[in-house]
Design a protein around this motif. Structure first.
Motif, PDB file in Angstrom:
ATOM      1  N   GLY A  18       0.806  -1.222   0.000  1.00 29.69           N
ATOM      2  CA  GLY A  18       0.000   0.000   0.000  1.00 29.69           C
ATOM      3  C   GLY A  18       0.834   1.265   0.000  1.00 29.69           C
ATOM      4  N   PRO A  19       1.703   1.447   1.008  1.00 32.30           N
ATOM      5  CA  PRO A  19       2.595   2.608   0.995  1.00 32.30           C
ATOM      6  C   PRO A  19       3.485   2.666  -0.252  1.00 32.30           C
ATOM      7  CG  PRO A  19       2.562   1.641   3.168  1.00 32.30           C
ATOM      8  CD  PRO A  19       1.794   0.705   2.278  1.00 32.30           C
ATOM      9  N   ALA A  20       3.911   1.512  -0.739  1.00 29.30           N
ATOM     10  CA  ALA A  20       4.758   1.503  -1.936  1.00 29.30           C
ATOM     11  C   ALA A  20       4.014   2.079  -3.137  1.00 29.30           C
ATOM     12  CB  ALA A  20       5.234   0.079  -2.244  1.00 29.30           C
ATOM     13  N   ALA A  21       2.729   1.728  -3.276  1.00 24.45           N
ATOM     14  CA  ALA A  21       1.944   2.240  -4.399  1.00 24.45           C
ATOM     15  C   ALA A  21       1.727   3.749  -4.282  1.00 24.45           C
ATOM     16  CB  ALA A  21       0.601   1.519  -4.465  1.00 24.45           C
ATOM     17  N   LEU A  22       1.442   4.223  -3.062  1.00 24.05           N
ATOM     18  CA  LEU A  22       1.276   5.659  -2.855  1.00 24.05           C
ATOM     19  C   LEU A  22       2.578   6.402  -3.145  1.00 24.05           C
ATOM     20  CD1 LEU A  22      -0.881   5.837   0.395  1.00 24.05           C
ATOM     21  CD2 LEU A  22      -1.520   6.677  -1.876  1.00 24.05           C
ATOM     22  N   PHE A  23       3.687   5.846  -2.659  1.00 20.49           N
ATOM     23  CA  PHE A  23       4.973   6.477  -2.903  1.00 20.49           C
ATOM     24  C   PHE A  23       5.271   6.546  -4.398  1.00 20.49           C
ATOM     25  CE2 PHE A  23       9.452   5.998  -3.935  1.00 20.49           C
ATOM     26  CZ  PHE A  23       9.970   7.128  -3.331  1.00 20.49           C
ATOM     27  N   ALA A  24       5.002   5.461  -5.117  1.00 18.05           N
ATOM     28  CA  ALA A  24       5.273   5.443  -6.558  1.00 18.05           C
ATOM     29  C   ALA A  24       4.477   6.521  -7.279  1.00 18.05           C
ATOM     30  CB  ALA A  24       4.954   4.065  -7.128  1.00 18.05           C
ATOM     31  N   ALA A  25       3.242   6.748  -6.848  1.00 21.05           N
ATOM     32  CA  ALA A  25       2.419   7.787  -7.471  1.00 21.05           C
ATOM     33  C   ALA A  25       2.985   9.177  -7.214  1.00 21.05           C
ATOM     34  CB  ALA A  25       0.989   7.698  -6.942  1.00 21.05           C
ATOM     35  N   ILE A  26       3.406   9.414  -5.977  1.00 24.45           N
ATOM     36  CA  ILE A  26       3.970  10.730  -5.635  1.00 24.45           C
ATOM     37  C   ILE A  26       5.314  10.939  -6.323  1.00 24.45           C
ATOM     38  CG2 ILE A  26       4.788  12.173  -3.730  1.00 24.45           C
ATOM     39  CD1 ILE A  26       2.827  10.669  -1.925  1.00 24.45           C
ATOM     40  N   ASP A  27       6.096   9.866  -6.404  1.00 28.48           N
ATOM     41  CA  ASP A  27       7.455   9.975  -6.943  1.00 28.48           C
ATOM     42  C   ASP A  27       7.464  10.378  -8.412  1.00 28.48           C
ATOM     43  OD1 ASP A  27      10.229   9.834  -6.619  1.00 28.48           O
ATOM     44  OD2 ASP A  27      10.298   7.799  -7.410  1.00 28.48           O
ATOM     45  N   THR A  28       6.383  10.156  -9.105  1.00 30.17           N
ATOM     46  CA  THR A  28       6.319  10.538 -10.521  1.00 30.17           C
ATOM     47  C   THR A  28       5.492  11.811 -10.719  1.00 30.17           C
ATOM     48  OG1 THR A  28       4.366   9.138 -10.840  1.00 30.17           O
ATOM     49  CG2 THR A  28       6.522   8.145 -11.279  1.00 30.17           C
ATOM     50  N   GLY A  29       5.098  12.427  -9.606  1.00 29.29           N
ATOM     51  CA  GLY A  29       4.178  13.547  -9.708  1.00 29.29           C
ATOM     52  C   GLY A  29       4.770  14.886  -9.322  1.00 29.29           C
ATOM     53  N   SER A  30       4.042  15.619  -8.511  1.00 26.48           N
ATOM     54  CA  SER A  30       4.327  17.016  -8.210  1.00 26.48           C
ATOM     55  C   SER A  30       5.674  17.207  -7.506  1.00 26.48           C
ATOM     56  CB  SER A  30       3.212  17.574  -7.320  1.00 26.48           C
ATOM     57  OG  SER A  30       3.550  18.832  -6.830  1.00 26.48           O
ATOM     58  N   LYS A  31       6.534  18.038  -8.080  1.00 33.14           N
ATOM     59  CA  LYS A  31       7.829  18.315  -7.457  1.00 33.14           C
ATOM     60  C   LYS A  31       7.660  19.064  -6.145  1.00 33.14           C
ATOM     61  CE  LYS A  31      10.678  18.341 -11.636  1.00 33.14           C
ATOM     62  NZ  LYS A  31      11.606  19.150 -12.482  1.00 33.14           N
ATOM     63  N   SER A  32       6.648  19.923  -6.058  1.00 33.07           N
ATOM     64  CA  SER A  32       6.451  20.686  -4.820  1.00 33.07           C
ATOM     65  C   SER A  32       6.110  19.759  -3.656  1.00 33.07           C
ATOM     66  CB  SER A  32       5.347  21.728  -5.010  1.00 33.07           C
ATOM     67  OG  SER A  32       4.099  21.108  -5.276  1.00 33.07           O
TER      68      SER A  32
END
Length: 208
Positions: A18-32
């Motif tokens: 679960g945390p891995a999937a959330l992290f992967a989404a953030i890691d490819t998203g908003s730099k801010s």
């Protein structure tokens, strides 16, 4: 992205799906969002070596993130420092280990070497050959003479944990070079079990 980061912030640091999937989404998203303090611990967890990077490179990111990490709540900061120690304990044989360890010792606070030693104690306890594990740790840590106090006076006593004196004496038998230095270190840092037995003996004698 912000909501995903808030969800991660409520989770203990662990590599679950679960945390891995959330992290992967953030890691490819908003730099801010990725620049916010709470993102840093998860980067350190999911980008840990040896996944395509040397330990020294990972340690450089840790040092660079210290400003961000300082803004974390105390409990999260402690959890993150334990994670850094755990990764360092597992990296003993990794590429760039000595350079990375030197970087971390220079960047982390004065209590971190004890966390490093405690992480090594857990690694030793899980090892099928704890004497060999400790011997290798002793050899590697002596290769950073500029951090003798941090490694040999703070971390290593924690790393030896509660191993009995006999097991610690056997560590010297695994050392082709440095056996004398190990024996001198043991004299200066008596095994905890030996000390506790001596204290109990004094107390018993005092009760008579």
């Amino acid at each position: 992205y912000q909501r995903a980061l808030e969800c991660l912030g409520a989770e203990p640091l662990r590599a679950d799906p679960g945390p891995a999937a959330l992290f992967a989404a953030i890691d490819t998203g908003s730099k801010s969002v990725r620049r916010q303090p709470e993102f840093a611990p998860w980067w350190l967890l999911f980008k840990r070596p040896p996944q395509g990077r040397a330990f020294s490179d990972w340690a450089g990111v840790v040092a660079g993130a210290r400003t961000l990490l300082a803004d974390l709540p105390p409990a999260r900061l402690e959890e993150t420092e334990d994670l850094v120690a755990e990764v360092a304990a597992a990296a003993l044989e990794e590429e760039g280990y000595l350079d990375g360890l030197e970087t971390l010792l220079g960047a982390m606070d004065e209590e971190w070497p004890r966390r490093l030693g405690q992480a090594h104690a857990r690694a030793v306890a899980a090892s099928p050959n704890p004497e060999r594990q400790l011997a290798r740790t002793f050899v590697r840590w002596r290769q950073l003479p500029g951090f003798e106090r941090e490694l040999l006076d703070l971390a290593l006593p924690e790393a030896t944990g509660d191993l009995p004196p006999k097991r610690l004496a056997e560590v010297g038998e695994r050392l082709q070079a440095g056996r004398e230095e190990w024996e001198l270190w043991l004299q200066a840092h008596p095994p905890r079990r030996a000390v506790s037995r001596a204290v109990r003996g004094v107390l018993r004698r005092g009760e008579r």
